[in-house]
Design a protein around this motif. Sequence first.
Motif, PDB file in Angstrom:
ATOM      1  N   ALA A  48       0.831  -1.213   0.000  1.00  0.00           N
ATOM      2  CA  ALA A  48       0.000   0.000   0.000  1.00  0.00           C
ATOM      3  C   ALA A  48       0.859   1.254   0.000  1.00  0.00           C
ATOM      4  CB  ALA A  48      -0.915   0.006   1.238  1.00  0.00           C
ATOM      5  N   GLY A  49       0.209   2.363  -0.125  1.00  0.00           N
ATOM      6  CA  GLY A  49       0.878   3.656  -0.025  1.00  0.00           C
ATOM      7  C   GLY A  49       0.326   4.423   1.148  1.00  0.00           C
ATOM      8  N   TRP A  51       0.380   6.671   4.710  1.00  0.00           N
ATOM      9  CA  TRP A  51       1.048   6.561   6.026  1.00  0.00           C
ATOM     10  C   TRP A  51       0.998   5.146   6.573  1.00  0.00           C
ATOM     11  CZ3 TRP A  51       4.093   9.923   8.446  1.00  0.00           C
ATOM     12  CH2 TRP A  51       4.069  11.263   8.014  1.00  0.00           C
ATOM     13  N   THR A  52      -0.080   4.445   6.325  1.00  0.00           N
ATOM     14  CA  THR A  52      -0.291   3.152   7.002  1.00  0.00           C
ATOM     15  C   THR A  52       0.890   2.194   6.892  1.00  0.00           C
ATOM     16  OG1 THR A  52      -2.693   3.356   6.789  1.00  0.00           O
ATOM     17  CG2 THR A  52      -1.825   1.137   7.117  1.00  0.00           C
ATOM     18  N   ARG A  82       1.260   7.219  -7.089  1.00  0.00           N
ATOM     19  CA  ARG A  82       0.940   8.592  -7.505  1.00  0.00           C
ATOM     20  C   ARG A  82       1.775   8.923  -8.734  1.00  0.00           C
ATOM     21  NH1 ARG A  82       1.442   9.485  -1.770  1.00  0.00           N
ATOM     22  NH2 ARG A  82      -0.337   8.465  -0.772  1.00  0.00           N
ATOM     23  N   MET A 169      -6.930   2.289   4.111  1.00  0.00           N
ATOM     24  CA  MET A 169      -8.210   2.818   3.625  1.00  0.00           C
ATOM     25  C   MET A 169      -8.269   4.307   3.911  1.00  0.00           C
ATOM     26  SD  MET A 169     -12.157   1.551   4.202  1.00  0.00           S
ATOM     27  CE  MET A 169     -12.368   2.035   5.932  1.00  0.00           C
ATOM     28  N   GLY A 170      -8.694   5.057   2.912  1.00  0.00           N
ATOM     29  CA  GLY A 170      -8.749   6.506   3.072  1.00  0.00           C
ATOM     30  C   GLY A 170      -9.990   6.960   3.821  1.00  0.00           C
ATOM     31  N   HIS A 174     -11.800   4.929   0.285  1.00  0.00           N
ATOM     32  CA  HIS A 174     -11.089   4.357  -0.878  1.00  0.00           C
ATOM     33  C   HIS A 174     -10.043   3.364  -0.431  1.00  0.00           C
ATOM     34  CE1 HIS A 174      -7.892   7.496  -0.219  1.00  0.00           C
ATOM     35  NE2 HIS A 174      -7.143   6.552  -0.710  1.00  0.00           N
ATOM     36  N   VAL A 175      -9.794   2.405  -1.280  1.00  0.00           N
ATOM     37  CA  VAL A 175      -8.667   1.484  -1.131  1.00  0.00           C
ATOM     38  C   VAL A 175      -7.920   1.490  -2.461  1.00  0.00           C
ATOM     39  CG1 VAL A 175      -9.682  -0.014   0.644  1.00  0.00           C
ATOM     40  CG2 VAL A 175     -10.142  -0.467  -1.770  1.00  0.00           C
ATOM     41  N   LEU A 176      -6.644   1.091  -2.436  1.00  0.00           N
ATOM     42  CA  LEU A 176      -5.812   1.307  -3.625  1.00  0.00           C
ATOM     43  C   LEU A 176      -5.947   2.791  -3.965  1.00  0.00           C
ATOM     44  CD1 LEU A 176      -6.956  -1.859  -5.624  1.00  0.00           C
ATOM     45  CD2 LEU A 176      -4.854  -1.646  -4.263  1.00  0.00           C
ATOM     46  N   ARG A 206      -3.229   9.154 -10.533  1.00  0.00           N
ATOM     47  CA  ARG A 206      -2.769   7.893  -9.941  1.00  0.00           C
ATOM     48  C   ARG A 206      -2.803   6.766 -10.965  1.00  0.00           C
ATOM     49  NH1 ARG A 206      -3.713   7.906  -4.308  1.00  0.00           N
ATOM     50  NH2 ARG A 206      -3.958  10.021  -3.528  1.00  0.00           N
ATOM     51  N   LYS A 229     -10.692   7.913  11.312  1.00  0.00           N
ATOM     52  CA  LYS A 229     -11.241   6.925  10.368  1.00  0.00           C
ATOM     53  C   LYS A 229     -12.415   6.142  10.968  1.00  0.00           C
ATOM     54  CE  LYS A 229      -7.359   6.778   7.340  1.00  0.00           C
ATOM     55  NZ  LYS A 229      -6.284   5.959   6.751  1.00  0.00           N
TER      56      LYS A 229
HETATM   57  C1  6PG Z   1      -2.336   5.801  -1.544  1.00  0.00           C
HETATM   58  C2  6PG Z   1      -2.770   4.552  -0.844  1.00  0.00           C
HETATM   59  C3  6PG Z   1      -4.161   4.723  -0.315  1.00  0.00           C
HETATM   60  C4  6PG Z   1      -3.997   4.706   1.188  1.00  0.00           C
HETATM   61  C5  6PG Z   1      -5.167   5.320   1.864  1.00  0.00           C
HETATM   62  C6  6PG Z   1      -4.881   5.448   3.362  1.00  0.00           C
HETATM   63  O1  6PG Z   1      -1.502   5.710  -2.453  1.00  0.00           O
HETATM   64  O2  6PG Z   1      -2.779   6.873  -1.110  1.00  0.00           O
HETATM   65  O3  6PG Z   1      -2.537   3.407  -1.441  1.00  0.00           O
HETATM   66  O4  6PG Z   1      -5.081   3.763  -0.718  1.00  0.00           O
HETATM   67  O5  6PG Z   1      -3.831   3.378   1.625  1.00  0.00           O
HETATM   68  O6  6PG Z   1      -5.358   6.615   1.301  1.00  0.00           O
HETATM   69  O7  6PG Z   1      -3.855   6.399   3.479  1.00  0.00           O
HETATM   70  P1  6PG Z   1      -3.102   6.622   4.886  1.00  0.00           P
HETATM   71  O8  6PG Z   1      -2.432   5.335   5.201  1.00  0.00           O
HETATM   72  O9  6PG Z   1      -2.131   7.731   4.607  1.00  0.00           O
HETATM   73  O10 6PG Z   1      -4.172   6.976   5.894  1.00  0.00           O
END
Ligand code: 6PG
Length: 269
Positions: A48-49, A51-52, A82, A169-170, A174-176, A206, A229
């Motif tokens: 994933a991208g 912070w998580t 991105r 998850m945003g 959103h995911v991904l 993206r 969240k």
């Molecule tokens: C991205 C991520 C996106 C991310 C969520 C949670 O590239 O932004 O893959 O799906 O997992 O936005 O983002 P945080 O972990 O920053 O809360």
Amino acid sequence: MVAARVLGKAEVIVVADPFEAASLAADMIVGDLQAAVRDRGRADWATAGGWTPIGVYKVLREPDRVRQTPWAATHTWFGDERFVPSGHPESNANQFYDLMQTRFPWWTFDPGYRVRIPFDKVHPVLTGHAIGERRPVADCAVWMADELRLAGLPTVDGWPVFDLVFLGMGLDGHVLSVFPGSPAFGATDWAVAVPAPTHGKPRFERVTLNPAVLGVARRLVVVVQGAEKAEIVGRTFGSPFDPLQLPGQLAIRTGATWIIDAPAAAYLR
Ligand code: 6PG
């Protein structure tokens, strides 16, 4: 661990804090990669991208986890990226390299605590190349799909089967980089270029794996943390199935584990 139960076929584990979430997620990732290499001789996971992953990477790079993880047979892909240059601070691949990858080529040991991962087993989305060549973000999606096909991942219903997809998850669910109402829904390509989100950050175009990939992946590990969240977690699990508006619901399935810290689980029934 605060509680564990099955909600809508997904395993949901509520933990006390982000540190416990990161440690548990790292252990699950290691276990899933070990199982894939044991059963099939290689592992293909999409990370994933945002912070998580940061906390999870910091656990994965600890010496004992490094020893447990079959990195020599593991291919790392990115669930989304991105449309920024390679070294950009908002690049998901850059974050992985920064936290996980040794700076030296090949099998050299970085006296720090980075992991020895062969460079040819990390598959960044080629955003830097596209930007350097003044090519559109759509080309990155084509290149990513081509690289996945070349890698020979098995397919189910025509979609590539990852051994594991690690997700955050945003705030909008959103995911991904599949945002509510995303044009990625209904797309037929394995990877899709999507416009910059009109809300939330960061606001870059993206490249994302097609959301259909989440339905055929062998395992999903979703980590959600933080009180901000709680509302979206409650809505994702508490609303009728409507992934177009709540993409996170695609990860409420058998084979998925959600690791949610107590503040983010506040509205979970
Ligand atoms: C991205 C991520 C996106 C991310 C969520 C949670 O590239 O932004 O893959 O799906 O997992 O936005 O983002 P945080 O972990 O920053 O809360």
